[in-house]
Design an enzyme around this catalytic site. Structure first.
Site, PDB file in Angstrom:
ATOM      1  N   GLU A  40      -5.862  -1.488 -19.513  1.00 18.61           N
ATOM      2  CA  GLU A  40      -5.367  -0.941 -19.120  1.00 18.61           C
ATOM      3  C   GLU A  40      -3.476  -0.378 -19.682  1.00 18.61           C
ATOM      4  O   GLU A  40      -2.594  -1.409 -19.862  1.00 18.61           O
ATOM      5  CB  GLU A  40      -5.358   0.835 -18.478  1.00 18.61           C
ATOM      6  CG  GLU A  40      -5.492   0.058 -16.964  1.00 18.61           C
ATOM      7  CD  GLU A  40      -5.838   0.736 -15.617  1.00 18.61           C
ATOM      8  OE1 GLU A  40      -6.398   2.012 -16.030  1.00 18.61           O
ATOM      9  OE2 GLU A  40      -4.945  -0.329 -14.441  1.00 18.61           O
ATOM     10  N   ASP A  98       3.238   3.177 -11.934  1.00 18.39           N
ATOM     11  CA  ASP A  98       3.104   2.953 -13.754  1.00 18.39           C
ATOM     12  C   ASP A  98       4.988   3.142 -14.021  1.00 18.39           C
ATOM     13  O   ASP A  98       4.950   3.991 -14.720  1.00 18.39           O
ATOM     14  CB  ASP A  98       2.361   3.814 -14.369  1.00 18.39           C
ATOM     15  CG  ASP A  98       0.951   3.981 -13.110  1.00 18.39           C
ATOM     16  OD1 ASP A  98       0.709   2.781 -12.827  1.00 18.39           O
ATOM     17  OD2 ASP A  98       1.296   5.028 -13.280  1.00 18.39           O
TER      18      ASP A  98
END
Length: 503
Positions: A181, A16
């Site tokens: 997301e 991420d």
């Protein structure tokens, strides 16, 4: 000859990623989950070569994190520079959204504080607009909140100490963008942009949202897919614009046992105002990942991620992380090398649950490790060795007994019910021998071959081989440890160095 780079630019687990440019410097943060110190900060001058320079989170706030909590901890941070200060926002998915800041990114970061206690609010990203107002966007973890595929926006105080309204859902990806997301909010040419992954980690894609105002309406376009490449699920990262006008996009690829590795893609703003990432896919607006590309027009600044370690001053380097909040008793002071104390812990029978495992990423597809050990045991059942950690785990360990030490190979796994299964295989009696070199060799697909060498003897590879497995949201890790029983006095294992060689 033109200079080229090859993806992935980081073949190690930095999940991420978010990246910013500040002057001539680039700063990257990544998820660290339950590993500590957490939230690594990486630095680069050329976008290609990176090095770990700090950790933003030294400890996690709940006593729960004094024991390993796989899959919990720091999720999907965002880094920004505002008002002469660096800011990092991240979520603890069971607690809420946290913030830390620093005037000097290489110095001490502020003690993280909870901006909003809200289980299941994840992937926060701050945004300071041109008019001085501040905003926070985030996504949801269905497992904690019962909500998914939606992005929520709040107005935030400019000092990032509180949220100023009740928030509103500004986009619902349920009809066409499942598992939406990881939003990152930007502004370009007076328009607002959200870069957000969709479709899930292993097979997802990168979506971009566009609006004239933060209230919307938001248009969406999918801009990066796997296409004809071998790079599955290319998404979730950061857009970077250079002073020379070049644009780039960082994203990860879930590579199973190796974790979420990092790719760099060229980004172009098209005549219709939308970005295209990677290379054009079949004449559409969608892109696919490039394997090789011209380097950014920046002075090359070669460096490499830390792997080997001489344990200067008896301390582990920045590449190392513990399985839980670190405790001072895990290290014994010594003049040379790293002295790991044979301390006891709860769940002492299971390597998987040991908080004092000291671990680092798999750094490549194929590599080897050697680490010399000095065994300074005080009691029976004290032990130390070399470990590979994941939901399948293994250790080559020296364990003390009544007739001296014995070298054993352990391997096991944790199943979907959380039940542990493990086997221990005796390898060789060390008796009173206090010196041994342990090592491993990793081949494609994470196949591990452990080995050892006694003083004056040849290298011995042990059987069976071990197939490493990813952990909970992380790739496999390798490292070292020591443990023992409850006692007033503990022995230790000295690791004089840890040498990693790429193959």
């Amino acid at each position: 000859m033109p200079l080229l780079y090859q993806n992935p630019i980081i073949h190690a687990d930095f999940a991420d990623p978010d990246v910013i440019r500040q002057g001539d410097d680039f700063w990257m943060v990544a998820s660290s989950f339950h590993l500590l110190p957490g939230l690594p900060l990486l630095h680069s001058r050329d976008l290609i070569h990176w090095r770990i320079v700090n950790h933003i989170v030294k400890r996690l706030p709940s006593p729960e994190y004094d024991a390993p909590q796989p899959g919990k901890g720091v999720w999907a941070p965002a880094i920004r520079f505002h008002n002469s200060r660096y800011w990092v926002f991240y979520s603890l998915p069971d607690e809420g959204i946290y913030v830390s800041h620093a005037d000097d990114s290489l110095g001490e970061w502020s003690e993280p504080y909870c901006l909003k206690a809200a289980p299941g609010w994840i992937d926060p990203c701050p945004f300071w607009d041109d008019d001085g107002r501040a905003w926070l966007i985030h996504a949801f973890a269905f497992s904690r909140s019962g909500v998914k595929n939606k992005l929520q926006l709040f107005e935030m105080s400019p000092d990032a100490t509180r949220l100023l309204d009740d928030g509103r859902i500004i986009f619902d990806g349920t009809p066409s963008l499942p598992t939406l997301e990881g939003p990152k909010l930007y502004k370009r040419n007076g328009e607002y942009w959200i870069f957000a992954p969709a479709g899930g980690v292993k097979r997802g894609w990168q979506t971009v949202l566009r609006a004239a105002t933060l209230e919307g309406p938001w248009e969406s376009r999918d801009v990066l897919h796997q296409g004809n490449s071998a790079v599955n699920g290319p998404h979730q990262g950061a857009w970077i614009e250079l002073e020379n006008g070049e644009n780039w996009f960082f994203h990860f690829q879930d590579k199973g046992v190796y974790g979420r590795i990092i790719h760099l893609q060229p980004l172009r703003w098209m005549s219709d105002g939308w970005p295209q990432i990677g290379e054009c896919l079949d004449g559409t607006h969608k892109g696919q990942p490039v394997g090789v590309h011209l380097v950014p027009q920046l002075p090359l600044s070669p460096c490499s991620l830390q792997t080997s370690d001489d344990f200067a001053n008896g301390q582990p380097g920045l590449q190392w992380q513990w399985q839980a909040n670190p405790q001072k008793e895990w290290l014994t002071e010594g003049e040379k090398g790293l002295h790991l104390t044979c301390t006891a812990s709860e769940n002492n029978h299971a390597i998987y649950h040991l908080p004092q495992l000291l671990l680092q990423n798999f750094p490549a597809e194929r590599f080897s490790v050697r680490t010399p050990l000095s065994l300074e045991f005080c009691h029976d059942m004290e032990e130390g060795g070399l470990v590979v950690y994941g939901q399948r785990f293994a250790a080559l360990r020296a364990v003390n007994g009544k007739t001296g030490a014995q070298l054993c190979l352990d391997h096991g796994w944790i199943d979907d019910k959380g039940e542990l299964n493990s086997t221990s295989i005796p390898i060789v009696d060390l008796f009173d021998e206090k010196q041994v070199v342990l090592g491993l060799r990793v081949d494609y697909d994470g196949i591990v071959h452990f080995g050892y060498q006694l003083p004056g003897a040849e290298w011995n590879e042990v059987a069976p081989q071990f197939s490493a497995g990813a952990g909970k949201w992380i790739g496999a890790r390798m490292g070292i440890y020591a443990r023992g029983q409850n006692s007033d006095r503990h022995g230790y294992v000295r690791f004089s160095r840890f040498t990693v060689a790429m193959r």
